[in-house]
Design an enzyme around this catalytic site. Structure first.
Site, PDB file in Angstrom:
ATOM      1  N   ASP A  69      43.031  49.176 -55.329  1.00  0.00           N
ATOM      2  CA  ASP A  69      44.313  49.420 -56.289  1.00  0.00           C
ATOM      3  C   ASP A  69      44.582  48.114 -57.197  1.00  0.00           C
ATOM      4  OD1 ASP A  69      46.606  50.643 -57.460  1.00  0.00           O
ATOM      5  OD2 ASP A  69      47.976  49.712 -55.541  1.00  0.00           O
ATOM      6  N   LYS A  71      44.766  48.615 -60.523  1.00  0.00           N
ATOM      7  CA  LYS A  71      45.620  49.120 -61.765  1.00  0.00           C
ATOM      8  C   LYS A  71      44.972  48.511 -63.099  1.00  0.00           C
ATOM      9  CE  LYS A  71      49.672  49.967 -59.015  1.00  0.00           C
ATOM     10  NZ  LYS A  71      49.482  49.420 -57.889  1.00  0.00           N
TER      11      LYS A  71
HETATM   12  O1  C5P Z   1      55.470  48.576 -49.089  1.00  0.00           O
HETATM   13  P1  C5P Z   1      55.276  49.824 -49.836  1.00  0.00           P
HETATM   14  O2  C5P Z   1      55.099  51.025 -49.120  1.00  0.00           O
HETATM   15  O3  C5P Z   1      56.433  49.964 -50.816  1.00  0.00           O
HETATM   16  O4  C5P Z   1      53.761  49.667 -50.616  1.00  0.00           O
HETATM   17  C1  C5P Z   1      53.533  50.598 -51.779  1.00  0.00           C
HETATM   18  C2  C5P Z   1      52.190  50.313 -52.178  1.00  0.00           C
HETATM   19  O5  C5P Z   1      51.842  51.215 -53.182  1.00  0.00           O
HETATM   20  C3  C5P Z   1      52.242  48.643 -52.820  1.00  0.00           C
HETATM   21  O6  C5P Z   1      50.837  48.343 -52.489  1.00  0.00           O
HETATM   22  C4  C5P Z   1      52.116  49.325 -54.262  1.00  0.00           C
HETATM   23  O7  C5P Z   1      51.212  48.286 -55.105  1.00  0.00           O
HETATM   24  C5  C5P Z   1      51.607  50.707 -54.509  1.00  0.00           C
HETATM   25  N1  C5P Z   1      52.163  51.316 -55.680  1.00  0.00           N
HETATM   26  C6  C5P Z   1      53.421  51.868 -55.725  1.00  0.00           C
HETATM   27  N2  C5P Z   1      53.454  52.483 -56.850  1.00  0.00           N
HETATM   28  C7  C5P Z   1      52.689  52.806 -57.588  1.00  0.00           C
HETATM   29  C8  C5P Z   1      51.306  52.700 -57.512  1.00  0.00           C
HETATM   30  C9  C5P Z   1      51.021  51.993 -56.359  1.00  0.00           C
HETATM   31  O8  C5P Z   1      54.092  51.338 -54.901  1.00  0.00           O
HETATM   32  N3  C5P Z   1      53.058  53.898 -58.696  1.00  0.00           N
END
Ligand code: C5P
Length: 229
Positions: A69, A71
């Site tokens: 990930d 991005k």
């Molecule tokens: O700790 P948490 O459950 O919030 O982590 C969410 C993960 O998902 C993080 O690694 C974040 O980078 C990723 N993510 C996100 N929103 C997005 C894409 C990826 O929170 N749209």
């Protein structure tokens, strides 16, 4: 499992652990502890910047899949080259920002096709980021981006659970939905804005749900994972 679009999905929703940790040893600890209950681990910007491909190799050797990930968002050629590098790492799926535009997305799709042919590998799934779940947004914006991504040949999109229902209703092609912003209860949010519970994500038609802090910060991560499964 009943999907949001009314179809009975054959695929079970899979749990992905976001390895958002600050050392190789912590990442190893969670992979060793939680595999094979968790079969896909997400390596994001923090861990990859710290450890590079060796963390990907470690997860591979363990037998688990990698969700890279990072991005990607850059000029088309740069993203095509980054996708090529990711394909060499044999990752299961990777992210790029749909807002990078049609040319960038098509360059990424073309790059995967070339690598699959050259390396004889299973293609990594290209997953487009719509709008980050830490931001407030209008549903229409997520739908517009998701449509663009899928029409350019992406395999799936990242969106919040709330928008997953909308995307399943309006985009009739088959595509994967990855939902982060998952919280075990309605109270905890951290920096996320558009959150939902794992049950809500499954009902909404998510194929993959991503959890980080609710597992990483739990007193007993294995117990939380077992309960989730
Ligand atoms: O700790 P948490 O459950 O919030 O982590 C969410 C993960 O998902 C993080 O690694 C974040 O980078 C990723 N993510 C996100 N929103 C997005 C894409 C990826 O929170 N749209």
């Amino acid at each position: 499992m009943k999907r949001a679009n009314g179809q009975t999905g054959k695929r079970a929703t899979q749990l992905i652990l976001a390895l958002d940790v600050d050392s190789f040893s912590k990442a190893k600890y969670f992979v060793n502890k939680l595999y094979p209950k968790i079969k896909i681990f997400k390596v994001g910007i923090q861990l990859f910047t710290l450890c590079g491909p060796k963390i990907v190799e470690f997860i591979h050797k363990k037998g688990a899949g990698i969700f890279l990930d990072l991005k990607f968002f850059d000029i088309p050629n740069a993203v095509a080259c980054a996708v090529r590098s990711a394909a060499h790492l044999r990752v299961k799926m990777l992210t790029l920002h749909i807002s990078g535009g049609e040319k960038m997305l098509k360059a990424a799709v073309g790059s995967v096709k070339k690598q699959v042919h050259r390396l004889k590998i299973k293609p990594p799934l290209l997953i487009g980021v719509t709008v980050l779940t830490s931001k407030e947004t209008k549903e229409g914006e997520v739908l517009k981006l998701a449509r663009l991504g899928i029409n350019c040949g992406l395999d799936g999109v990242v969106c919040s659970v709330k928008e997953a229902v909308l995307l399943r209703r309006h985009i009739k092609k088959g595509f994967f939905i990855v939902t982060p912003g998952i919280r075990l209860n309605k109270i905890s949010q951290d920096d996320q804005k558009r959150t939902a519970t794992p049950g809500e994500a499954i009902k909404a038609g998510a194929d993959f749900i991503v959890l980080g802090r609710p597992i990483l910060e739990a007193k007993d991560p294995l117990r939380v994972v077992k309960e989730l499964i």
